[in-house]
Design a protein around this motif. Structure first.
Motif, PDB file in Angstrom:
ATOM      1  N   VAL A 159      13.895  28.182 -43.664  1.00  0.00           N
ATOM      2  CA  VAL A 159      14.380  26.943 -44.294  1.00  0.00           C
ATOM      3  C   VAL A 159      14.478  25.830 -43.248  1.00  0.00           C
ATOM      4  CG1 VAL A 159      16.525  25.935 -45.248  1.00  0.00           C
ATOM      5  CG2 VAL A 159      15.543  28.002 -46.265  1.00  0.00           C
ATOM      6  N   ASN A 160      14.995  26.181 -42.087  1.00  0.00           N
ATOM      7  CA  ASN A 160      15.131  25.179 -41.023  1.00  0.00           C
ATOM      8  C   ASN A 160      13.769  24.712 -40.511  1.00  0.00           C
ATOM      9  OD1 ASN A 160      17.875  25.042 -41.160  1.00  0.00           O
ATOM     10  ND2 ASN A 160      18.246  26.488 -39.494  1.00  0.00           N
ATOM     11  N   ALA A 161      12.801  25.614 -40.515  1.00  0.00           N
ATOM     12  CA  ALA A 161      11.458  25.223 -40.066  1.00  0.00           C
ATOM     13  C   ALA A 161      10.890  24.127 -40.969  1.00  0.00           C
ATOM     14  CB  ALA A 161      10.545  26.443 -40.044  1.00  0.00           C
ATOM     15  N   HIS A 162      11.312  24.124 -42.223  1.00  0.00           N
ATOM     16  CA  HIS A 162      10.866  23.077 -43.171  1.00  0.00           C
ATOM     17  C   HIS A 162      11.820  21.884 -43.221  1.00  0.00           C
ATOM     18  CE1 HIS A 162       8.389  26.410 -44.815  1.00  0.00           C
ATOM     19  NE2 HIS A 162       7.576  25.430 -45.103  1.00  0.00           N
ATOM     20  N   LYS A 163      12.888  21.961 -42.428  1.00  0.00           N
ATOM     21  CA  LYS A 163      13.914  20.905 -42.423  1.00  0.00           C
ATOM     22  C   LYS A 163      14.541  20.679 -43.804  1.00  0.00           C
ATOM     23  CE  LYS A 163      12.576  18.259 -38.344  1.00  0.00           C
ATOM     24  NZ  LYS A 163      11.933  19.372 -37.671  1.00  0.00           N
ATOM     25  N   TRP A 164      14.679  21.770 -44.583  1.00  0.00           N
ATOM     26  CA  TRP A 164      15.360  21.665 -45.866  1.00  0.00           C
ATOM     27  C   TRP A 164      16.872  21.748 -45.637  1.00  0.00           C
ATOM     28  CZ3 TRP A 164      11.441  25.791 -47.548  1.00  0.00           C
ATOM     29  CH2 TRP A 164      10.313  25.179 -48.120  1.00  0.00           C
ATOM     30  N   PRO A 165      17.673  21.012 -46.428  1.00  0.00           N
ATOM     31  CA  PRO A 165      19.125  21.051 -46.239  1.00  0.00           C
ATOM     32  C   PRO A 165      19.733  22.365 -46.728  1.00  0.00           C
ATOM     33  CG  PRO A 165      18.580  19.665 -48.109  1.00  0.00           C
ATOM     34  CD  PRO A 165      17.266  20.084 -47.504  1.00  0.00           C
ATOM     35  N   SER A 166      20.801  22.784 -46.065  1.00  0.00           N
ATOM     36  CA  SER A 166      21.398  24.078 -46.412  1.00  0.00           C
ATOM     37  C   SER A 166      22.904  24.073 -46.173  1.00  0.00           C
ATOM     38  CB  SER A 166      20.759  25.177 -45.562  1.00  0.00           C
ATOM     39  OG  SER A 166      20.988  24.906 -44.196  1.00  0.00           O
ATOM     40  N   LEU A 167      23.543  25.016 -46.847  1.00  0.00           N
ATOM     41  CA  LEU A 167      24.985  25.225 -46.687  1.00  0.00           C
ATOM     42  C   LEU A 167      25.216  26.716 -46.516  1.00  0.00           C
ATOM     43  CD1 LEU A 167      28.104  24.668 -47.161  1.00  0.00           C
ATOM     44  CD2 LEU A 167      27.617  24.966 -49.597  1.00  0.00           C
ATOM     45  N   ILE A 178      21.808  27.507 -50.499  1.00  0.00           N
ATOM     46  CA  ILE A 178      23.158  27.981 -50.179  1.00  0.00           C
ATOM     47  C   ILE A 178      23.036  29.421 -49.687  1.00  0.00           C
ATOM     48  CG2 ILE A 178      25.481  28.480 -51.036  1.00  0.00           C
ATOM     49  CD1 ILE A 178      25.111  26.345 -53.144  1.00  0.00           C
ATOM     50  N   PHE A 179      23.598  29.676 -48.517  1.00  0.00           N
ATOM     51  CA  PHE A 179      23.636  31.029 -47.970  1.00  0.00           C
ATOM     52  C   PHE A 179      25.036  31.574 -48.155  1.00  0.00           C
ATOM     53  CE2 PHE A 179      20.019  29.095 -46.139  1.00  0.00           C
ATOM     54  CZ  PHE A 179      19.101  30.131 -46.075  1.00  0.00           C
ATOM     55  N   LEU A 180      25.114  32.719 -48.819  1.00  0.00           N
ATOM     56  CA  LEU A 180      26.415  33.379 -48.965  1.00  0.00           C
ATOM     57  C   LEU A 180      26.410  34.579 -48.026  1.00  0.00           C
ATOM     58  CD1 LEU A 180      27.270  33.651 -52.773  1.00  0.00           C
ATOM     59  CD2 LEU A 180      28.062  31.961 -51.125  1.00  0.00           C
TER      60      LEU A 180
END
Ligand code: M6R
Length: 359
Positions: free
Chosen positions: A117-125, A99-101
């Motif tokens: 995080v995107n380079a690892h394809k991990w999910p995020s909000l 989670i990015f605040l």
């Protein structure tokens, strides 16, 4: 436009009750339960660990959110300062959710973490105040703070909106996971109580201005202390005071003070105790007594049901998870009036920009 207000910061502090009501309207509408994208809830439910990342005030809102996620959802949740996490990434769990605040959605330090995080394809909000901001576009999911533009450099209404959105999300996720604590947590009703409580605090500005003039106008340093969620708020309260009134302030875990830092207490040092948690109220009071015995001027910010006769600022009672939404408001006002009393530019403190787009 700041209308009749001398500074945006005061206007934005005063807007907080309306922001709480707006969040209830946006996230609940006519429903009793939060209306959140089901794919988001499923992605979070699938995680074995939640990592919340932010900078400055957003980092402080993350500290509060992490406790709420753990209490309501039973998922281990850790918080990281984005500028550290970007280059010194700890070992992560097998199925992380990020989670990015970010109020602005543009903070370069946080963006660097999202790139990793995107380079690892991990999910995020990303939870942000600015629709279509960089962090909101680049994360898997995005939710809005609905706080309206925040102009003052010192963040106020974005902090409380961030905590409220974290609580709403935790409620939705905890319910989805069948957790009793989440079922019992009536966040919609509680946010209504919070809005009214904030209103009553902002209605007592005169008293808070007097406390600022009496205790904070002269000293060069000050401490906010508390335990648990009160400690998290202490960090934010101290940042507000540093940032706009240039008082060197420290937010401290009250039990840790006696392990060294109490050496800094001298006659007249202001020590502000935040006391909203049943389990630790007595302990923080003892820690305040220890500082008073060494000459400190102690000031208390206390939930009504825990209050005593000589407390300084009394907060209306709300659910223990949400007390940061109230205890931070007098701290925002104390910083505001200390800065104002010194004749400083409250909205544009020296050396600072609203959005930090360099690493
Ligand atoms: O826009 P962001 O929430 O990502 O900004 C993070 C920090 O730069 C920001 O919260 C800063 O600490 C504030 N000036 C604090 O009042």
């Amino acid at each position: 436009d700041k209308g009749a207000y001398p500074f945006y910061m005061l206007k934005e502090i005063d807007e907080q009750p309306a922001v709480m009501r707006k969040l209830v309207q946006e996230y609940f509408g006519d429903h009793d339960d939060p209306q959140i994208d089901e794919n988001l809830i499923k992605a979070m439910a699938d995680a074995d660990h939640i990592y919340i990342v932010g900078a400055g005030t957003s980092y402080h809102a993350a500290l509060v959110g992490a406790r709420i996620f753990e209490r309501l959802c039973g998922i281990p949740t850790t918080v990281h300062i984005s500028s550290e996490f970007a280059y010194e990434q700890p070992l992560l769990s097998k199925k992380p959710f990020f989670i990015f605040l970010s109020q602005s959605g543009e903070t370069a330090d946080s963006r660097q973490v999202l790139v990793n995080v995107n380079a690892h394809k991990w999910p995020s909000l990303t939870i942000t105040n600015v629709d279509k901001s960089t962090l909101s576009r680049e994360a898997t999911f995005t939710e809005l703070l609905y706080a309206g533009p925040e102009i003052a450099v010192a963040s106020t209404k974005a902090y409380t909106a961030q905590i409220a959105v974290e609580a709403i999300l935790a409620k939705a996720l905890g319910e989805y996971l069948g957790k009793d604590a989440a079922k019992k947590f009536d966040v919609k009703h509680q946010l209504g109580l919070v809005a009214n409580g904030m209103q009553s605090i902002t209605d007592s500005k005169k008293e808070i201005e007097e406390v600022a003039a009496r205790y904070l106008s002269k000293p060069r340093n000050a401490f906010y202390i508390g335990r648990g969620l009160d400690w998290s708020v202490s960090l934010e309260a101290a940042l507000k005071l540093k940032e706009i009134s240039y008082v060197q302030a420290e937010g401290f875990a009250s039990g840790e003070l006696k392990h060294g830092t109490i050496a800094l207490i001298e006659k007249g040092t202001p020590v502000l105790g935040i006391i909203t948690q049943d389990r630790t109220a007595g302990l923080t009071r003892s820690n305040l007594d220890e500082t008073r015995a060494r000459g400190a001027n102690t000031i208390t910010i206390v939930s009504r049901h825990l209050s005593q006769e000589d407390d300084t600022i009394i907060l209306p009672d709300v659910d223990e998870c949400l007390t940061p939404l109230l205890s931070v408001v007098p701290a925002q006002l104390l910083a505001y009036y200390t800065s104002l009393g010194k004749g400083l530019d409250v909205d544009k403190p020296r050396n600072l920009a609203k959005s930090v787009t360099v690493q």
